[in-house]
Each structure stands twice: as C-alpha cells, then as structure tokens.
Design a protein around this motif. Structure first.
Motif, PDB file in Angstrom:
ATOM      1  N   ARG A 250     -62.827 -10.612  -5.156  1.00 53.04           N
ATOM      2  CA  ARG A 250     -61.846 -11.691  -5.317  1.00 53.04           C
ATOM      3  C   ARG A 250     -60.482 -11.288  -4.761  1.00 53.04           C
ATOM      4  NH1 ARG A 250     -63.387 -13.765 -11.399  1.00 53.04           N
ATOM      5  NH2 ARG A 250     -65.270 -14.862 -10.761  1.00 53.04           N
ATOM      6  N   GLU A 251     -60.087 -10.022  -4.987  1.00 56.98           N
ATOM      7  CA  GLU A 251     -58.808  -9.550  -4.449  1.00 56.98           C
ATOM      8  C   GLU A 251     -58.812  -9.600  -2.924  1.00 56.98           C
ATOM      9  OE1 GLU A 251     -57.841  -6.378  -8.052  1.00 56.98           O
ATOM     10  OE2 GLU A 251     -58.279  -5.638  -6.040  1.00 56.98           O
ATOM     11  N   LEU A 252     -59.926  -9.153  -2.323  1.00 62.39           N
ATOM     12  CA  LEU A 252     -60.020  -9.183  -0.859  1.00 62.39           C
ATOM     13  C   LEU A 252     -60.003 -10.613  -0.340  1.00 62.39           C
ATOM     14  CD1 LEU A 252     -62.633  -6.352  -0.225  1.00 62.39           C
ATOM     15  CD2 LEU A 252     -60.208  -6.328   0.335  1.00 62.39           C
ATOM     16  N   THR A 253     -60.671 -11.510  -1.056  1.00 62.51           N
ATOM     17  CA  THR A 253     -60.683 -12.919  -0.655  1.00 62.51           C
ATOM     18  C   THR A 253     -59.275 -13.501  -0.708  1.00 62.51           C
ATOM     19  OG1 THR A 253     -62.938 -13.161  -1.486  1.00 62.51           O
ATOM     20  CG2 THR A 253     -61.675 -15.180  -1.172  1.00 62.51           C
ATOM     21  N   ALA A 254     -58.539 -13.208  -1.784  1.00 62.85           N
ATOM     22  CA  ALA A 254     -57.167 -13.721  -1.914  1.00 62.85           C
ATOM     23  C   ALA A 254     -56.278 -13.147  -0.818  1.00 62.85           C
ATOM     24  CB  ALA A 254     -56.610 -13.378  -3.283  1.00 62.85           C
ATOM     25  N   GLU A 255     -56.441 -11.849  -0.522  1.00 60.69           N
ATOM     26  CA  GLU A 255     -55.650 -11.225   0.535  1.00 60.69           C
ATOM     27  C   GLU A 255     -55.967 -11.838   1.893  1.00 60.69           C
ATOM     28  OE1 GLU A 255     -55.526  -6.790   2.379  1.00 60.69           O
ATOM     29  OE2 GLU A 255     -55.474  -6.950   0.197  1.00 60.69           O
ATOM     30  N   PHE A 256     -57.254 -12.088   2.133  1.00 61.30           N
ATOM     31  CA  PHE A 256     -57.677 -12.712   3.388  1.00 61.30           C
ATOM     32  C   PHE A 256     -57.098 -14.120   3.499  1.00 61.30           C
ATOM     33  CE2 PHE A 256     -60.832 -15.208   5.807  1.00 61.30           C
ATOM     34  CZ  PHE A 256     -60.784 -14.515   7.003  1.00 61.30           C
ATOM     35  N   ARG A 257     -57.141 -14.874   2.398  1.00 59.34           N
ATOM     36  CA  ARG A 257     -56.612 -16.249   2.396  1.00 59.34           C
ATOM     37  C   ARG A 257     -55.107 -16.239   2.668  1.00 59.34           C
ATOM     38  NH1 ARG A 257     -57.052 -17.859  -2.814  1.00 59.34           N
ATOM     39  NH2 ARG A 257     -59.290 -17.815  -2.622  1.00 59.34           N
ATOM     40  N   ASP A 258     -54.374 -15.303   2.042  1.00 62.21           N
ATOM     41  CA  ASP A 258     -52.936 -15.206   2.288  1.00 62.21           C
ATOM     42  C   ASP A 258     -52.645 -14.890   3.749  1.00 62.21           C
ATOM     43  OD1 ASP A 258     -52.441 -15.766  -0.335  1.00 62.21           O
ATOM     44  OD2 ASP A 258     -52.078 -13.671  -0.916  1.00 62.21           O
ATOM     45  N   GLY A 259     -53.452 -13.985   4.326  1.00 65.25           N
ATOM     46  CA  GLY A 259     -53.270 -13.632   5.734  1.00 65.25           C
ATOM     47  C   GLY A 259     -53.506 -14.821   6.652  1.00 65.25           C
ATOM     48  N   ILE A 260     -54.547 -15.592   6.350  1.00 62.67           N
ATOM     49  CA  ILE A 260     -54.860 -16.780   7.168  1.00 62.67           C
ATOM     50  C   ILE A 260     -53.735 -17.805   7.028  1.00 62.67           C
ATOM     51  CG2 ILE A 260     -56.425 -18.769   7.369  1.00 62.67           C
ATOM     52  CD1 ILE A 260     -57.560 -16.223   8.579  1.00 62.67           C
TER      53      ILE A 260
END
Length: 116
Positions: free
Chosen positions: A41-51
């Motif tokens: 979930r942390e990686l998903t949130a980080e990826f979403r923020d980057g996008i």
C-alpha cells in the motif's frame, strides 16, 4: 478484472493456512503477510503521488499560463484585449487597495496624536 473474495473463500484460505502452517507459526505468517500488504500500500501511494506530480508538471508545461489564468480569474475564450483589460483592472484594484491602506496607516498616528 478483480475477482471478488467473499467470507467463504477467506474462511477456506484460513483453514488451509492453519492446516499447512500449523497453529504455532500462523501468527508469524499473518504478521508477515500484514507487513507485505502494508508495504504494498505504501508503494502504491508513493507511485500514485509520483504519477500525480508528473501529470501536474505535464499540465504546467502544456499550458504555462494556467496558473496566471487562475490567479487573475481569466475565463476561457477571452480575447487578448479583454485579458489585458482584466489584468490592468486587477492591478488598479491592488494599487488602490495599497493606497487606501497607506492612507489609513498615515491617519492612525495622527488620530492617536489628536487624542493625547
């Protein structure tokens, strides 16, 4: 397409995990699975923020005047003359506001001097 997992499927997976891993090791396994899910979930949130950051940068590059339009309250479809008049009117209002504030600030000390 995400398969739906119901209570029965979760129960079957829990019973299989209890049989395969055993009651002693099951809490450790559940903690490890919980950690993996949290990390995912942390990686998903980080990826979403980057996008989202990249999308915002791309939007700024595609329309460099977007911030100016929002700041000045410009509407789509305004002609260059209307834009210029609108911006000049905004500057005149700002200048008038500054002049009023300055005038008011200059009056205050004299008002206090009159009272004393």
């Amino acid at each position: 397409m995400i398969p739906e997992i119901g209570a029965m499927e979760i129960f079957i997976v829990g019973v299989l995990a209890l049989i395969v891993v055993g009651p002693k090791e099951l809490p450790k396994l559940l903690r490890a699975v919980g950690g993996i899910v949290r990390k995912g979930r942390e990686l998903t949130a980080e990826f979403r923020d980057g996008i989202e950051t990249l999308a915002a940068e791309a939007e700024r590059e595609a329309d460099p005047f977007n911030d100016l339009r929002k700041e000045e309250g410009l509407r789509p479809g305004m002609s260059p003359e209307e834009i210029t008049e609108h911006i000049m009117a905004n500057r005149e209002r700002e200048a008038q506001g500054i002049a009023d504030a300055t005038e008011e600030a200059e009056k205050k000390p004299s008002d206090e001097g009159d009272k004393a």
